[in-house]
Write an enzyme that holds these catalytic residues in place. Structure first.
Site: not given
Ligand code: F6P
Length: 316
Positions: A6, A9, A87-88, A111, A113, A148, A244, A246
């Site tokens: 967006r 543009v 990314g790279d 990315t 990451d 747990r 999830i 991403r």
């Protein structure tokens, strides 16, 4: 991604520059599958996850045939500049395209990451870590109720940025990542993990959450849970968060970063910049040569690694 599209543009429109959006990443450029994007086309997309242009891996870009096809499409459409959000891997492709094409190229760091050098943050990272934190907050409820131990595996490819940032912000008892885990000596690591768990459990038998970076050991969180059971008789529940992380509505930080970088990319191109990535360092716009950006992945800051270690030392 949508916020970045967006912004590119709208910024281009303000300079009277036409934009063509190509679908499915480099595949769209190989197959000449694109269409003009007007301000109306990018209306109402800033809050949507994913990308209106779709995305895809493109193995052809590892070959000169693919790179030449991309250059051919750019020439055919009389394009002056190519903006790539990725990314790279995407930037390596962009460097090759520029060599044979001759037009201007600019990259936007996109990315989850956050492993790209020359920018503090990449577009998508903040949303991904918020999703991770939200998930662990929910897992914590079951972990607390049942006292747990959970191992939660997070994405990041070969980077611990997501693991450390999510781990710290969700108060995980442990973060296991490339920076603090020796994958060549898993037995020793298992003993250390067991030791730490037992130390904490002796004081307080409550929930215990281990955040683990993906690709740390073969079989990931499920294998680590099996190893802890087999070697030291500790029961853990494994949970792999996966894709999830991403998707979903982008958080404010990502929308703002994407918008600022999109505008800066167009400004940079109009100033004649090429073969650079536009990022943000210390809150200021930063153009870095694509060659520099792909030289090495950004390391997790030692400050973050130490923060986790020190916080754990306090609870231990
Ligand atoms: O690079 C982003 C990323 O989500 C990584 O964190 C992960 O390892 C990878 O992509 C997953 O890729 P794919 O969806 O192709 O399996």
């Amino acid at each position: 991604m949508n916020a970045a599209i967006r912004s590119v543009v709208l910024a281009a429109h303000s300079y009277d520059i036409e934009v063509i959006g190509f679908y499915h990443g480099y595949n769209g450029l190989i197959n000449d599958d694109g269409r003009p994007l007007t301000p109306l086309d990018v209306h109402g997309i800033i809050h949507k996850g994913g990308t209106i242009l779709k995305s895809a891996r493109c193995p052809e870009m590892l070959t000169s045939v693919g790179v030449n096809q991309v250059a051919g499409t750019l020439l055919k459409n009389k394009i002056d500049a190519l903006v790539v959000i990725g990314g790279d891997g995407s930037f390596k492709g962009l460097i090759e395209v520029e060599k044979v094409w001759g037009g201007k190229t600019i990259g936007l760091p996109g990315t989850i990451d956050n492993d790209l050098d020359c920018t503090d943050y990449t577009i998508g990272f903040s949303t991904a870590i918020n999703t991770g934190i939200d998930a662990i907050d929910k897992i914590r409820d079951t972990a607390d109720a049942f006292d747990r131990i959970f191992i939660v595996e997070l994405m990041g490819r070969h980077s611990g940025q997501i693991a450390f940032n999510v781990g710290i912000a969700s108060a995980a008892e442990q973060v296991l990542s490339f920076e603090n885990f020796d994958s060549n000596d898993v037995n020793n690591e298992i003993s250390k993990i067991a030791n730490d768990i037992l130390c904490v459990k002796q004081k307080y038998d409550g929930s215990y959450i281990i955040v683990m970076a993906e690709n740390l050991i073969d079989g990931g969180a499920f294998n680590l849970a099996s190893l802890l059971k087999a070697k030291v008789n500790i029961d853990c529940t494994a949970c792999v968060l996966g894709h999830i992380q991403r998707g979903g509505t982008p958080v404010a930080k990502d929308r703002l970063l994407a918008t600022k970088l999109g505008v800066s990319a167009i400004q940079g191109l109009t100033e004649g910049r090429t073969s650079v990535m536009v990022g943000e360092l210390n809150n200021a716009v930063n153009f870095s040569a694509l060659d520099e950006v792909i030289k090495q992945n950004k390391k997790v800051s030692p400050r973050i690694v130490n923060a986790q270690k020190n916080i754990f030392a306090l609870t231990n």
